[in-house]
Write a protein that holds these residues in place. Sequence first.
Motif, mmCIF file in Angstrom:
data_model
loop_
_atom_site.group_PDB
_atom_site.id
_atom_site.type_symbol
_atom_site.label_atom_id
_atom_site.label_comp_id
_atom_site.label_asym_id
_atom_site.label_seq_id
_atom_site.Cartn_x
_atom_site.Cartn_y
_atom_site.Cartn_z
ATOM 1 N N ALA A 1 0.901 -1.368 0.181
ATOM 2 C CA ALA A 1 0.104 0.085 -0.220
ATOM 3 C C ALA A 1 0.561 1.010 0.277
ATOM 4 N N ASP A 2 1.375 1.138 0.840
ATOM 5 C CA ASP A 2 3.196 2.825 0.465
ATOM 6 C C ASP A 2 3.515 2.406 -0.380
ATOM 7 N N ASP A 3 3.849 1.380 -0.896
ATOM 8 C CA ASP A 3 4.659 1.697 -2.826
ATOM 9 C C ASP A 3 3.677 2.306 -4.046
ATOM 10 N N LEU A 4 2.168 1.299 -3.779
ATOM 11 C CA LEU A 4 1.065 2.147 -4.036
ATOM 12 C C LEU A 4 1.092 3.545 -4.251
ATOM 13 N N ASP A 5 0.555 4.149 -2.874
ATOM 14 C CA ASP A 5 1.479 5.732 -2.747
ATOM 15 C C ASP A 5 1.779 6.275 -3.762
ATOM 16 N N SER B 1 1.794 8.381 -6.685
ATOM 17 C CA SER B 1 2.017 9.926 -6.536
ATOM 18 C C SER B 1 2.538 10.733 -7.418
ATOM 19 N N GLY B 2 3.236 9.957 -8.379
ATOM 20 C CA GLY B 2 4.155 10.426 -9.813
ATOM 21 C C GLY B 2 5.167 9.890 -9.206
#
Length: 125
Positions: A26-30, A34-35
């Motif tokens: 989830a942290d990596d997806l966020d 965010s670009g």
Amino acid sequence: MLNFEYEGFADVAAAELQATRARSLADDLDRLLSGKQPFAEQLAKAPLLERWSVVAARVPVLQGIAIGHPSELGTFAPMSTAPLVIAAEDRRWIRCWDGFWRLGRIEDGQDSVWSDPSVTIREWR
């Protein structure tokens, strides 16, 4: 798969490991939403998958020769990744359920599978 019984998880440590992996994903997806690109340190530590190919399975995975994977299989071991979640369009890296992989050379004959989204979506559903 985790077994959940009336009293809770049969293997609490395994459930905690899956929860940690889910939070990391989830942290990596966020971060990617965010670009931002993966951290250079993450990719530097990620194992390399050489001569990789797409595997027709219920979930998308890659298989190839693992270099630098921290498993008991050792270096230059043939292996499959965990389920694939994100794939960089330039084929330099992927994010699987359990972490990043750097990608080396693609196996001969796999270019069409990777570049045609209709094939990958149909094969992986």
